[in-house]
Design a protein around this motif. Structure first.
Motif, PDB file in Angstrom:
ATOM      1  N   ALA A   1     -12.348  19.204  -3.500  1.00  0.00           N
ATOM      2  CA  ALA A   1     -12.287  17.804  -3.924  1.00  0.00           C
ATOM      3  C   ALA A   1     -10.836  17.343  -4.038  1.00  0.00           C
ATOM      4  O   ALA A   1      -9.942  18.110  -4.401  1.00  0.00           O
ATOM      5  CB  ALA A   1     -12.995  17.635  -5.266  1.00  0.00           C
ATOM      6  N   VAL A   2     -10.613  16.079  -3.711  1.00  0.00           N
ATOM      7  CA  VAL A   2      -9.277  15.492  -3.773  1.00  0.00           C
ATOM      8  C   VAL A   2      -9.259  14.446  -4.888  1.00  0.00           C
ATOM      9  O   VAL A   2     -10.185  13.629  -4.997  1.00  0.00           O
ATOM     10  CB  VAL A   2      -8.875  14.857  -2.429  1.00  0.00           C
ATOM     11  N   THR A   3      -8.223  14.483  -5.692  1.00  0.00           N
ATOM     12  CA  THR A   3      -8.062  13.515  -6.771  1.00  0.00           C
ATOM     13  C   THR A   3      -7.011  12.477  -6.381  1.00  0.00           C
ATOM     14  O   THR A   3      -5.886  12.836  -6.018  1.00  0.00           O
ATOM     15  CB  THR A   3      -7.642  14.209  -8.072  1.00  0.00           C
ATOM     16  N   VAL A   4      -7.401  11.214  -6.447  1.00  0.00           N
ATOM     17  CA  VAL A   4      -6.467  10.113  -6.224  1.00  0.00           C
ATOM     18  C   VAL A   4      -5.814   9.803  -7.568  1.00  0.00           C
ATOM     19  O   VAL A   4      -6.467   9.321  -8.494  1.00  0.00           O
ATOM     20  CB  VAL A   4      -7.182   8.870  -5.662  1.00  0.00           C
ATOM     21  N   GLU A   5      -4.540  10.119  -7.682  1.00  0.00           N
ATOM     22  CA  GLU A   5      -3.849   9.953  -8.960  1.00  0.00           C
ATOM     23  C   GLU A   5      -3.152   8.609  -9.091  1.00  0.00           C
ATOM     24  O   GLU A   5      -2.984   8.097 -10.207  1.00  0.00           O
ATOM     25  CB  GLU A   5      -2.831  11.082  -9.140  1.00  0.00           C
ATOM     26  N   ARG A   6      -2.716   8.036  -7.971  1.00  0.00           N
ATOM     27  CA  ARG A   6      -1.984   6.766  -8.041  1.00  0.00           C
ATOM     28  C   ARG A   6      -2.117   6.036  -6.716  1.00  0.00           C
ATOM     29  O   ARG A   6      -2.152   6.660  -5.648  1.00  0.00           O
ATOM     30  CB  ARG A   6      -0.496   7.026  -8.314  1.00  0.00           C
ATOM     31  N   ILE A   7      -2.203   4.712  -6.771  1.00  0.00           N
ATOM     32  CA  ILE A   7      -2.110   3.845  -5.592  1.00  0.00           C
ATOM     33  C   ILE A   7      -1.101   2.753  -5.933  1.00  0.00           C
ATOM     34  O   ILE A   7      -1.231   2.060  -6.945  1.00  0.00           O
ATOM     35  CB  ILE A   7      -3.471   3.219  -5.220  1.00  0.00           C
ATOM     36  N   GLY A   8      -0.107   2.611  -5.093  1.00  0.00           N
ATOM     37  CA  GLY A   8       0.913   1.586  -5.298  1.00  0.00           C
ATOM     38  C   GLY A   8       1.363   1.020  -3.972  1.00  0.00           C
ATOM     39  O   GLY A   8       0.724   1.229  -2.937  1.00  0.00           O
ATOM     40  N   GLN A   9       2.451   0.276  -3.982  1.00  0.00           N
ATOM     41  CA  GLN A   9       3.034  -0.288  -2.763  1.00  0.00           C
ATOM     42  C   GLN A   9       4.548  -0.363  -2.960  1.00  0.00           C
ATOM     43  O   GLN A   9       5.037  -0.264  -4.078  1.00  0.00           O
ATOM     44  CB  GLN A   9       2.409  -1.635  -2.432  1.00  0.00           C
ATOM     45  N   PRO A  10       5.305  -0.522  -1.876  1.00  0.00           N
ATOM     46  CA  PRO A  10       6.758  -0.332  -1.971  1.00  0.00           C
ATOM     47  C   PRO A  10       7.554  -1.494  -2.544  1.00  0.00           C
ATOM     48  O   PRO A  10       8.722  -1.313  -2.856  1.00  0.00           O
ATOM     49  CB  PRO A  10       7.161  -0.071  -0.514  1.00  0.00           C
ATOM     50  N   SER A  11       6.969  -2.669  -2.706  1.00  0.00           N
ATOM     51  CA  SER A  11       7.759  -3.824  -3.140  1.00  0.00           C
ATOM     52  C   SER A  11       7.894  -3.858  -4.657  1.00  0.00           C
ATOM     53  O   SER A  11       6.899  -3.773  -5.388  1.00  0.00           O
ATOM     54  CB  SER A  11       7.106  -5.124  -2.659  1.00  0.00           C
ATOM     55  N   GLN A  12       9.138  -4.015  -5.122  1.00  0.00           N
ATOM     56  CA  GLN A  12       9.382  -4.153  -6.556  1.00  0.00           C
ATOM     57  C   GLN A  12       8.941  -5.520  -7.073  1.00  0.00           C
ATOM     58  O   GLN A  12       8.804  -5.713  -8.278  1.00  0.00           O
ATOM     59  CB  GLN A  12      10.873  -3.947  -6.848  1.00  0.00           C
ATOM     60  N   ALA A  13       8.699  -6.466  -6.171  1.00  0.00           N
ATOM     61  CA  ALA A  13       8.299  -7.820  -6.587  1.00  0.00           C
ATOM     62  C   ALA A  13       6.805  -7.906  -6.865  1.00  0.00           C
ATOM     63  O   ALA A  13       6.319  -8.933  -7.346  1.00  0.00           O
ATOM     64  CB  ALA A  13       8.679  -8.832  -5.509  1.00  0.00           C
ATOM     65  N   LEU A  14       6.084  -6.854  -6.544  1.00  0.00           N
ATOM     66  CA  LEU A  14       4.628  -6.865  -6.715  1.00  0.00           C
ATOM     67  C   LEU A  14       4.198  -5.765  -7.679  1.00  0.00           C
ATOM     68  O   LEU A  14       4.825  -4.711  -7.767  1.00  0.00           O
ATOM     69  CB  LEU A  14       3.926  -6.664  -5.372  1.00  0.00           C
ATOM     70  N   GLY A  15       3.120  -6.048  -8.383  1.00  0.00           N
ATOM     71  CA  GLY A  15       2.502  -5.055  -9.247  1.00  0.00           C
ATOM     72  C   GLY A  15       1.129  -4.685  -8.717  1.00  0.00           C
ATOM     73  O   GLY A  15       0.502  -5.457  -7.978  1.00  0.00           O
ATOM     74  N   VAL A  16       0.639  -3.507  -9.087  1.00  0.00           N
ATOM     75  CA  VAL A  16      -0.664  -3.030  -8.597  1.00  0.00           C
ATOM     76  C   VAL A  16      -1.477  -2.528  -9.778  1.00  0.00           C
ATOM     77  O   VAL A  16      -0.983  -1.769 -10.635  1.00  0.00           O
ATOM     78  CB  VAL A  16      -0.492  -1.905  -7.559  1.00  0.00           C
TER      79      VAL A  16
END
Length: 208
Positions: free
Chosen positions: A109-124
């Motif tokens: 099983a694989v655990t997804v620990e974090r999902i984000g994106q590279p822009s500092q101007a955006l939040g996720v």
């Protein structure tokens, strides 16, 4: 007149009419013999144990090597992430909302620990909140909310095609970038242009 019969001479191998002579025993030989008789069982036991130990050592040395366990694939090679659909209207506070489907194809099983994106101007923000463990053959759907924190520096083109994801499978932890595809890039660009129109970027005029 006949001659008299003299004393009988002792025969060969006899002495004075007694039986055959035995070789004299030495005290050393008697001690060794008595010790062997007394400890014969112990000697035989030790010898047998030595033979068995040598045979066991030979069997152990020539045993076939057990197969080595296979190393599981890296989490990013086992888990797929697919852009599904935008959510309209986006929840309050979100400039863009969409779903992704994650699936573990092989291995543990694989655990997804974090999902984000590279822009500092955006939040996720992810719903349900992470971490999320996905077993083999299981498909999980996650809601991704994008917030525009700084409209001045938000890119309105498709220059943000990546989702940065942290994965683990109990053997390895990995940071990986997924490219959800052109449709994701277009939908994101449209949503950010709507959330941050160019008029909002204009510097407000100073006092006259």
């Amino acid at each position: 007149m006949s001659a008299g019969i003299g004393p009988v001479e002792p025969g060969e191998g006899t002495e004075g009419g007694q039986g055959p002579r035995r070789a004299p025993r030495t005290r050393g030989a008697d001690w060794i013999r008595s010790r062997y008789v007394r400890h014969r069982r112990t000697v035989l036991t030790v010898a047998s144990a030595a033979v068995l130990a040598a045979a066991a050592a030979r069997i152990y040395a020539t045993r076939p090597e057990p197969p080595r366990p296979e190393v599981p694939p890296a989490p990013s090679q086992a888990l797929s992430l697919t852009y599904a659909d935008p959510v309209e209207p986006a929840p309050d506070g979100a400039a863009f909302a969409f779903t992704v489907r994650v699936r573990t194809e092989v291995g543990p099983a694989v655990t997804v620990e974090r999902i984000g994106q590279p822009s500092q101007a955006l939040g996720v923000t992810i719903r349900p909140s992470l971490p999320a463990t996905v077993r083999v053959g299981e498909v999980r759907e996650l809601l991704v909310l994008i917030q525009a924190k700084d409209c001045v520096h938000v890119a309105r083109n498709s220059g943000l095609p990546f989702l940065e994801v942290t994965l683990s499978n109990g053997f390895q932890k990995e940071d990986h970038s997924y490219i959800p595809g052109d449709r994701y890039a277009r939908d994101l660009s449209v949503a950010l242009t709507r959330a941050c129109p160019e008029a909002r970027d204009a510097t407000p005029p100073g006092p006259s």
